[in-house]
Design a protein around this motif. Sequence first.
Motif, PDB file in Angstrom:
ATOM      1  N   ASP A 105       0.850  -1.190   0.000  1.00  0.00           N
ATOM      2  CA  ASP A 105       0.000   0.000   0.000  1.00  0.00           C
ATOM      3  C   ASP A 105       0.886   1.241   0.000  1.00  0.00           C
ATOM      4  N   LEU A 106       0.445   2.254  -0.704  1.00  0.00           N
ATOM      5  CA  LEU A 106       1.214   3.490  -0.829  1.00  0.00           C
ATOM      6  C   LEU A 106       1.136   4.297   0.466  1.00  0.00           C
ATOM      7  N   THR A 152      -1.824  12.911  -9.576  1.00  0.00           N
ATOM      8  CA  THR A 152      -2.060  11.905 -10.610  1.00  0.00           C
ATOM      9  C   THR A 152      -1.834  12.510 -11.991  1.00  0.00           C
ATOM     10  N   ALA A 153      -2.344  13.697 -12.217  1.00  0.00           N
ATOM     11  CA  ALA A 153      -2.158  14.370 -13.507  1.00  0.00           C
ATOM     12  C   ALA A 153      -0.682  14.658 -13.768  1.00  0.00           C
ATOM     13  N   PHE A 154       0.024  15.059 -12.693  1.00  0.00           N
ATOM     14  CA  PHE A 154       1.460  15.348 -12.787  1.00  0.00           C
ATOM     15  C   PHE A 154       2.215  14.085 -13.208  1.00  0.00           C
ATOM     16  N   LEU A 155       1.907  12.971 -12.544  1.00  0.00           N
ATOM     17  CA  LEU A 155       2.615  11.720 -12.820  1.00  0.00           C
ATOM     18  C   LEU A 155       2.221  11.120 -14.170  1.00  0.00           C
ATOM     19  N   HIS A 178      -0.036   1.814  -9.488  1.00  0.00           N
ATOM     20  CA  HIS A 178      -1.196   1.184 -10.131  1.00  0.00           C
ATOM     21  C   HIS A 178      -2.223   0.740  -9.094  1.00  0.00           C
ATOM     22  N   ARG A 179      -1.731   0.164  -7.998  1.00  0.00           N
ATOM     23  CA  ARG A 179      -2.638  -0.284  -6.931  1.00  0.00           C
ATOM     24  C   ARG A 179      -3.390   0.901  -6.312  1.00  0.00           C
ATOM     25  N   ALA A 180      -2.769   2.078  -6.376  1.00  0.00           N
ATOM     26  CA  ALA A 180      -3.403   3.275  -5.823  1.00  0.00           C
ATOM     27  C   ALA A 180      -4.229   4.021  -6.874  1.00  0.00           C
ATOM     28  N   GLY A 181      -4.319   3.445  -8.093  1.00  0.00           N
ATOM     29  CA  GLY A 181      -5.127   4.064  -9.141  1.00  0.00           C
ATOM     30  C   GLY A 181      -4.414   5.115  -9.957  1.00  0.00           C
TER      31      GLY A 181
END
Length: 905
Positions: free
Chosen positions: A348-349, A378-381, A401-404
Amino acid sequence: MHKERLMIIDGNAVLHRAWHALPPLTTAKGEIVNAVYGFITIFLKAVKDLSPTHCIVAFDRRAPTFRHEAFAEYKAQRKKQPDELYQQLDRIKEVLDALGVVRCEKDGFEADDLIATICSRVGDSMEKIIVTGDMDALALVDATTKVYASKRGLMDTVLYDEAQVRERFDGLEPQQLTEYKALRGDTSDNIPGARGIGEKTAITLIKEYGTIDRLFQAIKEGVNDSLTNATIDKLLPQETQVRQSRMLVAMVHDVEFDFSLGACKLGSYDSKKTVTLFHELEFKSLIPRLSGLPGFDKDDSSLQDVQNDRYHCLSREQDILDFLSTHADDELVSIDTETTSTTAIQADLVGVSISSHEGTAVYMPWSTPGNKWKKELTAFLENEQIKKVGHNIKYDLEVFHRAGVHPKGIHFDTMLAAYVLNAGVREYSLDALSFSEFGYQKIPISALIGKGTAEISMADVPLEKIAPYACEDADFTLRLYTVLKKQLEDTELLKVHDTLELPLLEPLMEMEEAGILLDTGYLAELATRIDARLAEITQSIHALAGQDFNINSPLQLKKILFEKLNLSTARIRKGKSGFSTAAPELEKMKSLHPIIGSIIEYRELSKLSNTYVDVLPNLINPETGRVHTTFNQTVAATGRLSSSNPNLQNIPIRQELGREIRRAFVAAPGKTLLSVDYSQVQLRIVAHLSGDEKLIAAFRDDVDIHAATAAEVNGVPLIDVTPQMRRAAKEVNFGILYGMGPQGLSASAGISFTEAQSFIEGYFAAYPKVREFLDGIIITARKTGYVETLFGRRRYVPELQSGVAQVRNATERAAVNMPIQGAEADIMKLAMIAVHETLHERYPTDPPIRMILQVHDELLFEATPDSLTECAPLIKKTMEGVVAFSVPVLVDMKTGQNWGEMKLI
């Protein structure tokens, strides 16, 4: 304050002990440093154990001593050690100088003479402890002098005082050892002594007479009631020889050389130079032990340059949004994650760290309140225009990926870069590389989460501790990027990183995340059958041995085989604990007794049961119900992938049990498995690289390559090739890739040594360009210092210049194999990348087929049955088209409901 104590080190004795105790260790630049590492390890252990206040190291000079001038045969039989040993002496002296340790040596004398002189000059003013691996020093032991000696390896030591010397030599006093050795002789130094006088007699005579002077005086004066006529007859003619032997073994106590006890006081360290040297020599593990030296402060000098005020923890939403906005147009950043597990599929993150400039970084805890910042992050990454750098970034991406979150613009992996630059080194961790490249010691993770039973989750670490650690990771990843990318460019290896390793991340992630289904019921049934068979074999082995014993105990097994059954030990390797019962040695003994075959079967069953049958069910992920192996890119020096938890590369498919274990890997309901396996790819690589016309023709004509080889070597038509001929040809075809000789072929093919030798000679006569190609690899490698594949992957082989035949021969075998097995690995990686791209192009959403495993030359897919009509030919065409060789590159395709039972299509 403890009593002052002088530690006197016999430099050459410790050097030789270190050299023989450790295998060759090389730095990333190819410098052999095992003796340096061992010497410093012994030094630091001695300091810790003995707590000296003063220290001096005595070395031999390479020039002859007065002993050589007096007796030409002195030490004449000693084998000259390889240059790699003596080349390390300067490095040892360099480290000692940095540590402020005084050194001494003098022409015409040995280190022993200098040590004896030091002991005499210091006298009883302080305690003296001699550190050595040479038992001659025991003659110097007295009330204030002890000997700290190595028994085995580097860490097993014993401290001798007068009582222990007497115990070791049956009552002799330390000062009598010189007399004893003069009488007994010493074959290691070529000291003749008195021929015919053994150890027990020598001890008895010296205990009674004290010295050889009194012994010979007693003989001449007839006061020799305790001496037999036989002993007298042996001694009298050898008196001159015995007296000369005493001159040779007696240490000189009055050598003239500069010696100041005050200069020997420990504490005059050049800390910065010492740590720099340890960095250069890649002795990361020894750095913390420097703190055990009195007055040494490594923290003031270990090249630390981190400014913690430039590391920031952003725990407020607005601060995070401001940072992301400020850096929205950055060209490149490094990223790192903190998580709850080292297994990505279960992690988990906890938080994210980002560095956009060297020396700066921020950390954002994932638990920070607010959803807006997570959307912006998320947009940044996922912004492909911002290039992302990471260390082992595959792990980070799977956690995201697990964190979406699905990061894009993956540009560089510093772990993969370090591996490409120097495959085969000991470690590619961020900690190790930060140390080897910058001399910087990062915060160890144990400082945050603890160790063993006291270990906690990263999620429970206080923010003030986790933030500097996480920022440091991102910062040093970015620093490594700058350094390693330039190194890749300078060595023309960037293309390997960019075209083979980095593009492989996506296929590997998809396979790891997909996993594979296990038939646990079948595994349970298989475990029952194995247990029953093990019980049968155990009973049979005990019956053949004539007694019950622990088959898993090497010690008990040795007693059964070599003492009770008295099996021949000819050609059996012998170690410190006796004759070996390792698998290769048991294979040599198979024909000697039926018990050997049973023991081999017992071990194979036990290993497979313990490694797979009993373990696999425990590896099923509770979230997915599938097993998710981890593919490792940086383990094998040849470029091959490895896998762990479970290791699927080592299931022995040639054994029936190995095939049965494969049966446990099954397709999901409504799916089927597709296996695509390159056919004899290594031999096709050899044919292409060597340009041998006959080998190329055999592959172009699609004949049985092993039968064709057997026909060529034996000079018979293809139709007349016997199964034994083909088996021998198959062993040679593959054996030449690993440097197999006649002995290996004899054992594997079941033919005589003479037949094997003749077969190998016939093979190279039939395929002369193969011999030229293999010889050419070594010739080129000696010139360049490395071998490489068709695709530019490189492996450095500095050990080819070794003076140690065993090391050199092993390196030659590895060098020959690398361009072949390395090219095989490269082809498979290119195939995985190409197949992944092809399938994603054909099925951009909801693909009916997915790649789930890679093992050696095989790719395994899980698919809907009706998709195979289209997918199988597409995959076949893609895999066969990744390289253009002078011979066809072909794949075999099979389908089935489980991995062990598949049919050709």
